[in-house]
Design an enzyme around this catalytic site. Structure first.
Site, PDB file in Angstrom:
ATOM      1  N   CYS A 141      29.797  19.771  38.615  1.00 48.91           N
ATOM      2  CA  CYS A 141      30.874  20.635  39.088  1.00 48.91           C
ATOM      3  C   CYS A 141      30.868  22.027  38.443  1.00 48.91           C
ATOM      4  CB  CYS A 141      32.210  19.921  38.898  1.00 48.91           C
ATOM      5  SG  CYS A 141      33.486  20.429  40.080  1.00 48.91           S
ATOM      6  N   LYS A 151      28.688  17.079  30.903  1.00 47.84           N
ATOM      7  CA  LYS A 151      29.073  18.361  31.489  1.00 47.84           C
ATOM      8  C   LYS A 151      29.092  19.459  30.431  1.00 47.84           C
ATOM      9  CE  LYS A 151      32.701  19.938  34.722  1.00 47.84           C
ATOM     10  NZ  LYS A 151      33.953  19.447  35.384  1.00 47.84           N
ATOM     11  N   GLU A 157      31.649  13.210  40.630  1.00 56.51           N
ATOM     12  CA  GLU A 157      32.108  13.305  39.242  1.00 56.51           C
ATOM     13  C   GLU A 157      33.248  12.313  39.018  1.00 56.51           C
ATOM     14  OE1 GLU A 157      33.983  16.937  36.462  1.00 56.51           O
ATOM     15  OE2 GLU A 157      33.664  17.203  38.611  1.00 56.51           O
TER      16      GLU A 157
END
Length: 280
Positions: free
Chosen positions: A149, A116, A41
């Site tokens: 994540c 995300k 990321e």
């Protein structure tokens, strides 16, 4: 199929230095050595930005940004799919920022941008939520899903722990390959540059968050490959877990196999040769 995780310790805001380091790790590899390359990321900017103003100099658009150009060049050179994270600014709407990944094809074409969906506290200081989880059909790979994540966690840590939004989505989509770019924090702040062991508690937690994929007992879905590429190092007193891992999930037996993992502090490339049939 050869799957690679490139794990390293990017320095906050030092994009050129970080890209040069990653390129150096890759320089000995040639076409045929890697089929899918995954980086962490926000791999080249670092992660611990505190505000929109702080991150603004490092934002990139989804087509011509410095991270996308690097990914395209490596994809062409290696004849490999490449996925890497970066902070995105939306063309035509410069007030919208996303924590995104680009997924590049073997010929250097941009196949997908994923933003995300579930933001971590650090992201909330500057990023907008991505609109939805995503899985797409990719020639020669099948159904490929993307995660960044916090996506693996329950939304804002507010839902009950046994709510698995990310894994449930990919179970419904019948995703065969799940690619995750991470800046996942360590459970242990005792930093040791020579610690080459993986953080098993973190890997176990990732497996827990994938439980619906492991325990669905669906004999016709075949095995599922999960690639988790994390960063390592310390940034702004925050310690990252490393431990990038490649997992093979067998729903028919309710089991998960750790095919390979890097240590907590390793800066290295891990390549695992994974069978492409249902015996993965």
């Amino acid at each position: 199929m050869k799957i690679a995780c490139l794990q390293f310790n990017p320095k906050l805001g030092e994009i050129e230095k970080n890209q040069n380091f990653a390129s150096g790790l890759l320089e000995s590899y040639k076409p045929g050595d890697i089929d899918i390359l995954v980086l962490p990321e926000m791999a080249f900017t670092g992660y611990m930005f505190k505000s929109k103003e702080h991150i603004k100099p490092y934002l990139e658009d989804a087509e011509t940004g410095i991270t996308i150009r690097w990914a395209k060049a490596q994809a062409i050179r290696l004849r490999s799919f490449v996925m890497v994270g970066y902070p995105q600014i939306v063309k035509g709407n410069p007030d919208i920022y996303y924590n995104s990944i680009c997924f590049i094809g073997r010929d250097g074409e941009l196949i997908e941008t994923y933003s995300k969906h579930f933001l971590y506290t650090t992201d909330e200081s500057w990023a907008n939520e991505g609109p939805e989880f995503k899985a797409i059909n990719v020639d020669s790979l099948g159904k490929v899903g993307f995660g960044i994540c916090m996506d693996l966690n329950r939304y804002q840590f507010k839902a009950p722990f046994d709510v698995y939004e990310f894994a449930d989505f990919h179970l419904q989509q019948r995703t065969k390959i799940v690619l995750c770019s991470m800046a996942w924090l360590s459970n242990n702040d005792n930093y040791n540059d020579n610690d080459n062991n993986h953080e098993i508690s973190t890997i176990n937690y990732w497996c827990n968050r994938l439980s619906p994929l492991i325990l669905n007992n669906n004999n016709d879905i075949g095995n599922i490959l999960v690639v988790v590429c994390n960063r390592t190092g310390i940034e702004d007193s925050t310690t990252f877990a490393g431990s990038s891992s490649i997992l093979s999930i067998s729903p028919s037996t309710g089991s998960v196999h750790l095919l390979g993992s890097l240590g907590k502090r390793q800066e290295s490339i891990m390549i695992i040769d994974v069978p492409i049939d249902d015996d993965t």
